[in-house]
Every structure is written in C-alpha cells, then in structure tokens.
Design an enzyme around this catalytic site. Structure first.
Site, PDB file in Angstrom:
ATOM      1  N   HIS A  90      45.099  40.495  51.093  1.00  0.00           N
ATOM      2  CA  HIS A  90      45.152  39.737  49.611  1.00  0.00           C
ATOM      3  C   HIS A  90      45.275  38.521  49.757  1.00  0.00           C
ATOM      4  CE1 HIS A  90      45.229  39.171  45.469  1.00  0.00           C
ATOM      5  NE2 HIS A  90      46.127  40.046  45.060  1.00  0.00           N
ATOM      6  N   ARG A 105      46.891  39.482  36.829  1.00  0.00           N
ATOM      7  CA  ARG A 105      46.960  38.042  37.654  1.00  0.00           C
ATOM      8  C   ARG A 105      46.008  37.788  38.309  1.00  0.00           C
ATOM      9  NH1 ARG A 105      51.737  40.064  36.771  1.00  0.00           N
ATOM     10  NH2 ARG A 105      51.115  41.932  37.539  1.00  0.00           N
ATOM     11  N   THR A 106      45.516  38.143  39.186  1.00  0.00           N
ATOM     12  CA  THR A 106      44.487  37.764  40.075  1.00  0.00           C
ATOM     13  C   THR A 106      43.331  37.299  39.274  1.00  0.00           C
ATOM     14  OG1 THR A 106      45.355  38.783  41.912  1.00  0.00           O
ATOM     15  CG2 THR A 106      43.248  38.104  42.293  1.00  0.00           C
ATOM     16  N   ARG A 113      37.389  42.191  43.861  1.00  0.00           N
ATOM     17  CA  ARG A 113      38.547  43.145  44.075  1.00  0.00           C
ATOM     18  C   ARG A 113      37.954  44.648  44.186  1.00  0.00           C
ATOM     19  NH1 ARG A 113      44.580  43.751  41.695  1.00  0.00           N
ATOM     20  NH2 ARG A 113      44.554  41.855  42.896  1.00  0.00           N
ATOM     21  N   LYS A 118      26.706  54.468  36.895  1.00  0.00           N
ATOM     22  CA  LYS A 118      25.238  55.279  37.206  1.00  0.00           C
ATOM     23  C   LYS A 118      25.030  55.443  38.512  1.00  0.00           C
ATOM     24  CE  LYS A 118      23.489  52.571  33.160  1.00  0.00           C
ATOM     25  NZ  LYS A 118      22.463  51.374  33.023  1.00  0.00           N
TER      26      LYS A 118
END
Lengths: 161, 309
Positions: free
Chosen positions: B135, B57-58, B107, B86
């Site tokens: 959040h 969703r975000t 995020r 890497k």
C-alpha cells in the site's frame, strides 16, 4: 563395474541430448518434468546412481531426437544444478555445456501464494520469479514478492506437471 | 531537478530511495497551498479510480486530490455493477478503462495485480492496495505525517503495533523506514508477528527491528506508535480472533502511562484503538488521513508531469 561395462549398458544415440551429471536419484524427476512419458517413438535411456569421476555417483538421461528448450534447461537447473547438457549429432557430442539458471524464471512453475495475481485463472499472465540466491536456491515472485525456497520450488514444479 | 517520476508507475516502496521519498514529501509540502482551494494544473485530465475492494480514505482522497489539481475522475467503488460480475478479467477491464483516462489508481484483492496492470498499460498506474502485499501511497502519507510531526524521520524510535503479519500498510511502511536511521519496534500478538521473509529483507536493508509482545513496554520506548487493525477476516475462527482482539487494545490509560507517544493509525479501526484516545493532542490519525490529499496531489502531479502553480 568397469567403465567399459557401464558404457555398454547405455545405448548410443545418433541424434539427441544426453543430460549428464544429474544429482543422484533425480533422473526420474527430470524425466517427469520433461514430460517424457508422452514421448512415443524416441529411445530413452535412464541411468540411476552410476559411477562418476566428478560426483562419485550420478544419474544420466539420454533422449533420442530431443533438444531442450531454454525453459526445459532452466527446469533441470532448478532440481539438478550440476547437470551438463550434451548435444549429440551423428553419434558425436557436438556441444557440451552446464545447465544454467537464468536470473529470471518465467512460466516454469506457479507461485506458492494462492492469492498471487499470477495464479488467477484466465488472466493473461505467466508466473515470473527473480533468482535472489543460487545456493541455497531462493526466488522472489515478481508480482506478489512471495519468497520461495528450494523445497517449495520442487513441490510446485512437480505439482504443475 | 528533472522529474524522475514523469510517466512512471507507483507500485511498491521496495525500489524507492530515501531521496525519492523525501523529494515526494517536499512536493507534498508545496501542495499544501492548493489543498483547500485547488489549482487548474490538471484541467482536462481524467483519473480512473478502479476499486475492486472496499475503501473509504484511499479512494476518496485520490478523487479529492485529482479534483484539487483541476482534473476529474471516473471509476467504481466496487466490482458490483461492472462487467467483472459477468466474468470479465482484470486485464480486459484495465485495457478498456485505460482508453478513457490519463492515469489509473487501482485496488484489487490479488497480490501483484497492480504490477500486472503496468505490464498491460502505457499510462501511469498507482497501486492503491493489492491484497496483503503493498500500500505504497499510504506509506507516503504515513511518512509525511511522521516528518511533519517529528521534524524528520531519522533519529526516532517508531513502534509498529497490531497485525504485522497481514497488514499491507506496515509491510510498505517498514520497507520505507529501512531507508532511514530509525529504531524500529515490532509489537504484535504472537499469532500476528511480521512474516520472516520481510524481517529478513529489513535486516538486509540495514534495519534491526526489535520484536515484542509487551505493548506497554513498546509504547514506553517509542516516540511514535503506528497501530493497525487486527483483521478479523484473517483468523481461522471467531473465538481465536476474540481472544487476540480483546487482549490487544490501546486506550487513554495506556497512553498516559507510557508517556503519550504520538499515535498514528491508517484506519479503519475496530477494537484495537479505544475512542477515548480521540481527543488527546498526540492522536494524529484524522490529520494523518487528511495528509493523504497533499501527498496524493504530489504523486499524481509527478506521474503526470504537471507544473503546479
């Protein structure tokens, strides 16, 4: 023990710092925090639980040719908030002031939250805390919001040495 | 009124005032006009969507919101296929991507990662979730949904239910609610009670939450219930998780017995929310997810200081 006799036990230094009024029993912690075990040529005097007019008992640490950085001074304030710093030049105390806990503590000890970004290796970041209360001491991590109390801070300080 | 968010970052709810939150929701209401047909206010502008952790969703609603504003997005949905594999640091990844875009949403599993980004970058940074800490944009859409459904946030009894210990959505939402005149109920299994430091903070901010492990009673008291997922990955062993997860479920029967409070959930859900509640009129979680679009359009356009018309 008379004041005179006690004084005789503590060597005078020409130049350096005397950290006075250390919380009794904490001088060795201060010694450790300042990494003094690695100081090779300077004379260091540690006095533990000597008489003090102000505190009853106190510890004292005198270090020849050493002057504290603001970070070192903040570390001492964290474990011994009553301590005073005496700067000695030509055998005279030229400056005397209490240790002061800054509002923000940067790079002094690690956050106790292992998942905090400030604990991730290789990221260009130093721990940063806001002092939210001085007595009892509590700080808040400015990255992850984790709150830490006095015992956790002392633990982190020693762990990080 | 000047746009106080112009050029700013959006990292936490902690420092936001009620006026700022309400202002953002007012702006989100204006964005409803453009939610389905879009505008060209952000034409030529690019958003970087850096998702080091999974998201449905975000990430998608940020992409949709930027595109509805007329801009575009580049980014990645996981660190797979990027130089992080890497061994590139977060800092180097951020400094690189910031050369390509006008705004970043990120995020990351480490708490405080978005805050670090703000120290390194000159462009606005939006926190799309950092570990279990914050959040804040989920909170904006949660508040927006509450206000839309109840008329206003003030004056209501709101129950947060589920994992209140590790959930970043309830952490941020409870902070936002401390700006309002609400009764807050914290309902959770005893293992997942809200952490003491946050409880203390809420009390300092004037909220006096009631803690409970009696789900039926909490739902009866509440005008609106905000349920969260019991997070399996947080439990030391599977047996403990099964015990808690099995005992903690909101289903149709329970809602009907408790007077059908409005039901929100940030999703994804697992077993704490039975699918037999989905067609109830008060089950709002899908429209709640949809509200992410106008809210994120409002946020992006504020941070980029766009005139939308």
């Amino acid at each position: 023990m008379t004041k005179e006799k006690q004084k005789m036990k503590i060597t005078r230094i020409k130049s350096g710092t005397a950290i006075d009024h250390i919380t009794p029993g904490s001088a060795l912690k201060v010694f450790e925090l300042l990494d003094l075990e690695f100081v090779e040529n300077n004379s260091i005097t540690i006095a533990i639980r000597v008489d003090s007019k102000k505190m009853g008992k106190k510890d004292l640490l005198k270090i020849e040719d050493k002057f504290l950085t603001p970070t070192e001074s903040a570390m001492i304030a964290l474990i011994s908030p009553e301590a005073t710093i005496n700067i000695i030049k030509s055998f005279e105390v030229t400056e005397k002031h209490p240790v002061e806990l800054p509002e923000q503590l940067t790079g002094i000890f690690d956050c106790s939250n292992p998942n905090c970004i400030s604990n991730q290796d290789r990221e260009p970041i130093e721990s940063k805390f806001q002092v939210t209360n001085k007595d009892p001491l509590t700080v808040r991590c400015l990255y992850c919001d984790n709150m830490m109390e006095e015992t956790q801070i002392a633990h982190q300080l020693i762990k990080d040495r | 009124m000047p746009n106080q968010f112009a050029g700013a970052d959006f990292i936490t709810i902690r420092d936001k005032t009620k006026d700022q939150l309400e202002g953002m929701m007012d702006r989100a209401e204006e964005m409803e006009k453009y939610r389905h047909n879009g505008t060209d206010a952000a034409r030529g502008l690019l958003m970087g969507t850096l998702f080091f952790e999974p998201s449905t969703r975000t990430r998608l609603s940020f992409q949709a919101a930027m595109k509805r504003l007329g801009g575009d997005t580049i980014g990645f949905p996981s660190s797979e296929g990027t130089s992080v594999q890497k061994g590139e640091t977060l800092a180097d990844t951020l400094r690189t991507v910031s050369q390509y875009v006008n705004i970043i949403v990120m995020r990351h599993p480490s708490e405080g990662s978005a805050k670090l980004a703000t120290e390194l970058l000159d462009i606005p940074v939006i926190n799309g979730g950092d570990g279990s800490a914050n959040h804040p944009t989920q909170t904006l859409l949660d508040l927006y949904t509450i206000r839309k459904e109840l008329g206003e946030v003030d004056g209501h009894t709101i129950a947060l239910a589920g994992d209140l210990r590790y959930s970043r959505t309830t952490r941020s939402l409870s902070r936002a609610l401390s700006n309002y005149d609400v009764e807050l109920i914290l309902n959770s299994p005893s293992q997942l009670r809200m952490k003491k430091d946050l409880l203390y903070e809420l009390k300092n901010r004037g909220l006096d939450p009631v803690e409970s492990d009696d789900l039926e009673h909490s739902l009866t008291e509440a005008d609106l219930v905000y349920a969260t997922r019991i997070q399996k990955e947080r439990f030391p062993n599977l047996a403990e998780y099964e015990k808690v997860a099995h005992a903690y479920e909101i289903d149709r029967d329970l809602l009907e017995r408790t007077g059908n409070p409005l039901l929100l959930h940030p999703l994804p859900r697992v077993t704490e929310l039975n699918t037999n509640v989905d067609d109830l009129e008060n089950s709002l979680f899908f429209s709640q997810a949809g509200n992410g679009i106008p809210v994120r359009m409002a946020l992006i356009s504020s941070l980029l200081d766009l005139t939308v018309r």
